[in-house]
Write a protein that holds these residues in place. Structure first.
Motif, mmCIF file in Angstrom:
data_model
loop_
_atom_site.group_PDB
_atom_site.id
_atom_site.type_symbol
_atom_site.label_atom_id
_atom_site.label_comp_id
_atom_site.label_asym_id
_atom_site.label_seq_id
_atom_site.Cartn_x
_atom_site.Cartn_y
_atom_site.Cartn_z
ATOM 1 N N LEU A 5 58.762 29.634 51.163
ATOM 2 C CA LEU A 5 58.919 31.038 50.821
ATOM 3 C C LEU A 5 59.689 30.736 49.424
ATOM 4 N N ILE A 8 57.192 29.452 46.621
ATOM 5 C CA ILE A 8 56.566 30.529 46.259
ATOM 6 C C ILE A 8 57.232 31.736 45.378
ATOM 7 N N THR A 12 56.391 32.644 41.740
ATOM 8 C CA THR A 12 56.074 33.819 41.645
ATOM 9 C C THR A 12 56.914 34.636 40.304
ATOM 10 N N PHE A 60 41.545 31.072 36.791
ATOM 11 C CA PHE A 60 41.486 31.977 35.670
ATOM 12 C C PHE A 60 42.819 32.062 34.996
ATOM 13 N N TRP A 62 45.771 34.210 34.115
ATOM 14 C CA TRP A 62 46.357 35.417 34.064
ATOM 15 C C TRP A 62 46.783 35.871 32.901
ATOM 16 N N VAL A 68 45.968 31.457 37.504
ATOM 17 C CA VAL A 68 45.917 31.681 38.957
ATOM 18 C C VAL A 68 44.735 30.455 39.585
ATOM 19 N N LEU A 116 49.674 29.358 41.415
ATOM 20 C CA LEU A 116 49.914 29.525 40.209
ATOM 21 C C LEU A 116 50.148 28.231 39.215
ATOM 22 N N ALA A 135 50.258 27.745 48.113
ATOM 23 C CA ALA A 135 50.487 27.695 49.297
ATOM 24 C C ALA A 135 49.015 27.712 49.929
ATOM 25 N N PHE A 137 46.380 26.759 53.789
ATOM 26 C CA PHE A 137 46.162 26.364 55.059
ATOM 27 C C PHE A 137 45.407 24.947 55.105
ATOM 28 N N PHE B 4 42.822 42.870 37.899
ATOM 29 C CA PHE B 4 42.518 41.669 38.358
ATOM 30 C C PHE B 4 43.595 40.680 38.405
ATOM 31 N N PRO B 5 44.230 40.416 37.383
ATOM 32 C CA PRO B 5 45.629 39.373 37.718
ATOM 33 C C PRO B 5 46.431 39.921 38.412
ATOM 34 N N CYS B 8 45.424 39.315 41.999
ATOM 35 C CA CYS B 8 45.333 38.050 42.242
ATOM 36 C C CYS B 8 46.864 37.376 42.671
ATOM 37 N N ALA B 9 47.816 37.862 41.832
ATOM 38 C CA ALA B 9 49.191 37.504 42.230
ATOM 39 C C ALA B 9 49.716 38.133 43.673
ATOM 40 N N VAL B 12 48.269 35.982 46.178
ATOM 41 C CA VAL B 12 49.138 34.773 46.332
ATOM 42 C C VAL B 12 50.363 34.884 47.131
ATOM 43 N N LEU B 13 50.975 35.958 46.708
ATOM 44 C CA LEU B 13 52.078 36.353 47.744
ATOM 45 C C LEU B 13 51.676 36.598 49.202
ATOM 46 N N LEU B 15 49.126 35.286 50.733
ATOM 47 C CA LEU B 15 49.095 33.906 51.129
ATOM 48 C C LEU B 15 50.386 33.149 51.476
ATOM 49 N N ALA B 16 51.315 33.306 50.569
ATOM 50 C CA ALA B 16 52.507 32.369 50.970
ATOM 51 C C ALA B 16 53.341 33.223 52.083
#
Lengths: 222, 426
Positions: A5, A8, A12, A60, A62, A68, A116, A135, A137, B4-5, B8-9, B12-13, B15-16
């Motif tokens: 965490l 991430i 982020t 792509f 961001w 990302v 990222l 992150a 699986f 879209f960005p 996606c962010a 990601v969060l 997913l984390a």
């Protein structure tokens, strides 16, 4: 899991901060940049056990400095010390009944994840270093083979009084985090080569599995 | 505005977060977390079966040796904390289980054991064991069979002699009637104990002897101290079943007239206390009357003592004697003894001339034996030894019988009204 965490969150936050600060930044090279890319990667793993891996990554932009990405692939053998230790316990126990029992262990892992990538600028150089965090699986297979006198007895272990648990058989899915960095070297208008190192930590239940992935990649921006 | 960005962010969060949640597949309640920490693992252990150790396959166990303890060599597991399950059945397929012992903690000694409850006697049993560790239950081990022997019970022996208050010699023969029994008992043995107290805290003599035909006896192998009260008892046991019966009621006797060979005054012949007893007196038949020629018959088990060349001349230069009769007289509280009549092979065990008024003067033992005139009923000691009267010229081996006490008889003074020959029971 706290570490995951934290990584991430830092990634982020870093990405968000960078994105806000550079939303108007133009790439120093002045070259038009394609917003998306896909690359194939392959290489070696080292850590708990040396092996190979291959995978595919796509992403792509961001922001001008932040991509990302998503990735997927397979590590041929990510076996950690835990499965070795457990397998040796069984092999030693079997050797009391049948001398000369040896065991071979592998933990192939299929992984999928995202994250990222933060691009670093090196003046007017076309080479582009990057840092990444993410992150995902991993599905880890427990591939253990017991040999007695060269004969595979794995399928008949019950006759030897042995029952394998899920620590030495089957497969499991666990989360992982990945962090690392690399260097993208564009050539041509849309293609690039990539050298990268990624530390992947799979949070297996009994004992985490570490796979250091060092590899080369070939990609296309579009 | 391209969203879209941002999407996606957020992905990601998410997913984390999912990865973080994936770290524990089996969530536990907060109250349970402490206890489960480090223990709750979705990866189950691999286990190897324990191996039966004891009772070994085919073991025969006496019913009296219950309870049976099952012992298994530990199996192995890839996670700690293995527990074992032992099963006992009356059939090899374990369709009829008679005892199951579960959750037996694995021992750190390498062998794990469990004590069974009572099993029915005279039956075959089968047992096996398995282990469970880290969420995996292993397979059962190979099966061992054992047999519990039949149930046998024994009664208490009934004392015959000496009974409470008896007067005995130094080596009384203890006799009991054989015990009652039930079940398929094997050959019984009897343990005799002689002690200085009825509590049998100080046992001065004990022996294990095989059962006799109707009664069982034990002759003490060494002299007991004179003028001392002892207690004795006996108990039967069956070695084949391991059953020991209760002891007989304790009986007492007193060695009031016992002869302590180490304290005897030997007027003729050697000190017999150091001679090995290899024979025993069977019977005494004696009459001190002149009309009966004072015959003295001392029959005994002949150990085969060697002959000693006769040194006093005679027609046969090869004449040999092999034994001497011995007489013991208690004179003023002291035992005096000497080697008497010669015995030669083929000559029987009876001698004449041992009359009431001649045994003393004719003995040649010297005073006070020479002046001794036994009274009717007076206890006189008798024994037989290897050649002992003319030592060292006629020495052979230093061996003897036991010494028995027998009341003096003289039919010229008091006719017999009963048994004239006393046979010494063994």
């Amino acid at each position: 899991m706290k570490h995951a965490l934290t990584v991430i969150a830092i990634s982020t936050a870093l990405a968000a901060g960078t994105a806000q600060a550079q939303t108007t930044t133009v790439p120093p090279t002045g070259e038009p940049r394609a917003g998306r890319y896909v690359a194939g990667l392959g290489g070696w793993t080292f850590g708990d056990k040396g092996s190979q891996f291959f995978g595919v990554e796509g992403g792509f932009a961001w922001t001008p400095d932040l991509d990302v990405f998503v990735e997927g692939g397979r590590v041929r053998d990510a076996a950690g010390q835990g499965i070795h230790d457990a397998a040796n316990i069984v092999a030693t126990g079997l050797a009391r009944i049948q001398p000369g029992v040896i065991v071979e262990t592998r933990q192939p892992a299929v992984f999928f994840g995202g994250g990222l990538r933060y691009r670093l600028r090196l003046g007017h150089s076309r080479a582009e270093p990057f840092l990444l965090g993410g992150a995902g699986f991993s599905r880890v297979e427990q591939d253990v083979t017991f040999l007695a006198g060269g004969t595979d007895i794995t399928g008949t272990l019950d006759q030897w009084g042995v029952v394998l648990g899920t620590d030495l058989s089957g497969s499991f899915t666990a989360g992982h985090i990945v962090a690392g960095g690399g260097l993208v070297m564009p050539f041509g208008r849309q293609t690039f080569l990539e050298v990268s190192y990624r530390l992947m930590r799979i949070f297996a239940e009994d004992e985490g599995i570490t796979a250091n992935r060092g590899g080369l990649g070939f990609g296309i921006r579009f | 505005m391209n969203r879209f960005p941002a999407v996606c962010a957020l992905a990601v969060l998410a997913l984390a977060g999912a990865v973080a949640a994936c770290g524990r597949k089996s969530p536990v309640a907060p109250s349970e977390a402490g206890a489960a920490a480090g223990a709750a693992s979705p990866l189950t252990a691999s286990v190897g079966a324990p191996r039966p150790l004891a009772p070994a396959a085919g073991a025969q166990i006496r019913n009296a040796d219950q309870p049976v303890t099952l012992i298994a060599t530990n199996g192995f597991s890839t996670k700690p904390g293995a527990v074992y399950t032992f099963e006992v059945a009356t059939d090899a397929a374990f369709a009829t289980k008679v005892q199951t012992k579960e959750n037996v903690q694995e021992s750190g000694s390498g062998k794990t054991s469990v004590q069974l409850g009572a099993l029915a006697a005279a039956r075959d049993y089968y047992w096996h064991v398995r282990s469970t560790a880290g969420g995996t239950t292993g397979v059962f081990s190979q099966t061992f069979k054992f047999t519990i022997g039949p149930a046998v019970s024994l009664g208490a022996p009934s004392p015959i002699a000496p009974l409470n208050g008896s007067q005995t010699g130094a080596r009384p023969t203890l006799r009991v009637g054989n015990v009652s029994r039930s079940g398929p008992a094997g050959a019984l043995t009897y343990v005799f104990e002689v002690a200085t107290s009825s509590a049998f805290t100080t046992v001065v003599a004990s022996a294990t002897v095989p059962e006799g035909a109707a009664e069982t006896g034990f002759e003490l192998p060494a002299d007991l101290p004179a003028n001392t009260t002892f207690f004795w008892r006996a108990a039967a046991s069956d070695a084949s079943s391991g059953v020991a019966g209760p002891p007989s009621a304790a009986q007492s006797f007193t060695t009031s007239l016992a002869i302590d060979l180490a304290r005897v005054v030997y007027l003729r012949g050697p000190n017999l206390s150091t001679w090995k007893q290899t024979g025993r007196i069977i019977a005494i038949d004696q009459d001190g009357s002149a009309a009966a020629n004072g015959y003295m018959c001392i029959s005994f088990t002949d150990p085969g003592w060697p002959g000693a060349k006769w040194i006093y001349g005679g027609d046969d230069p090869n004449f040999e004697i092999f034994a001497n009769q011995w007489y013991f007289a208690n004179i003023n509280g002291i035992w005096y003894a000497g080697a008497g009549e010669w015995l030669y092979r083929g000559g029987g065990t009876c001698k004449a001339g041992q009359g009431t008024r001649t045994i003393g003067p004719d003995s040649g033992f010297g005073e006070p034996f020479t002046s001794w005139v036994p009274r009717v009923g007076e206890l006189v000691g008798y024994a037989v030894t290897a050649s002992a009267r003319a030592l060292p010229q006629m020495a052979t081996v230093q061996e003897r019988t036991d010494v028995v006490l027998y009341p003096w008889h003289d039919t010229s003074i008091q006719p017999f009204h009963g048994q004239t020959v006393i046979e010494f029971a063994r």
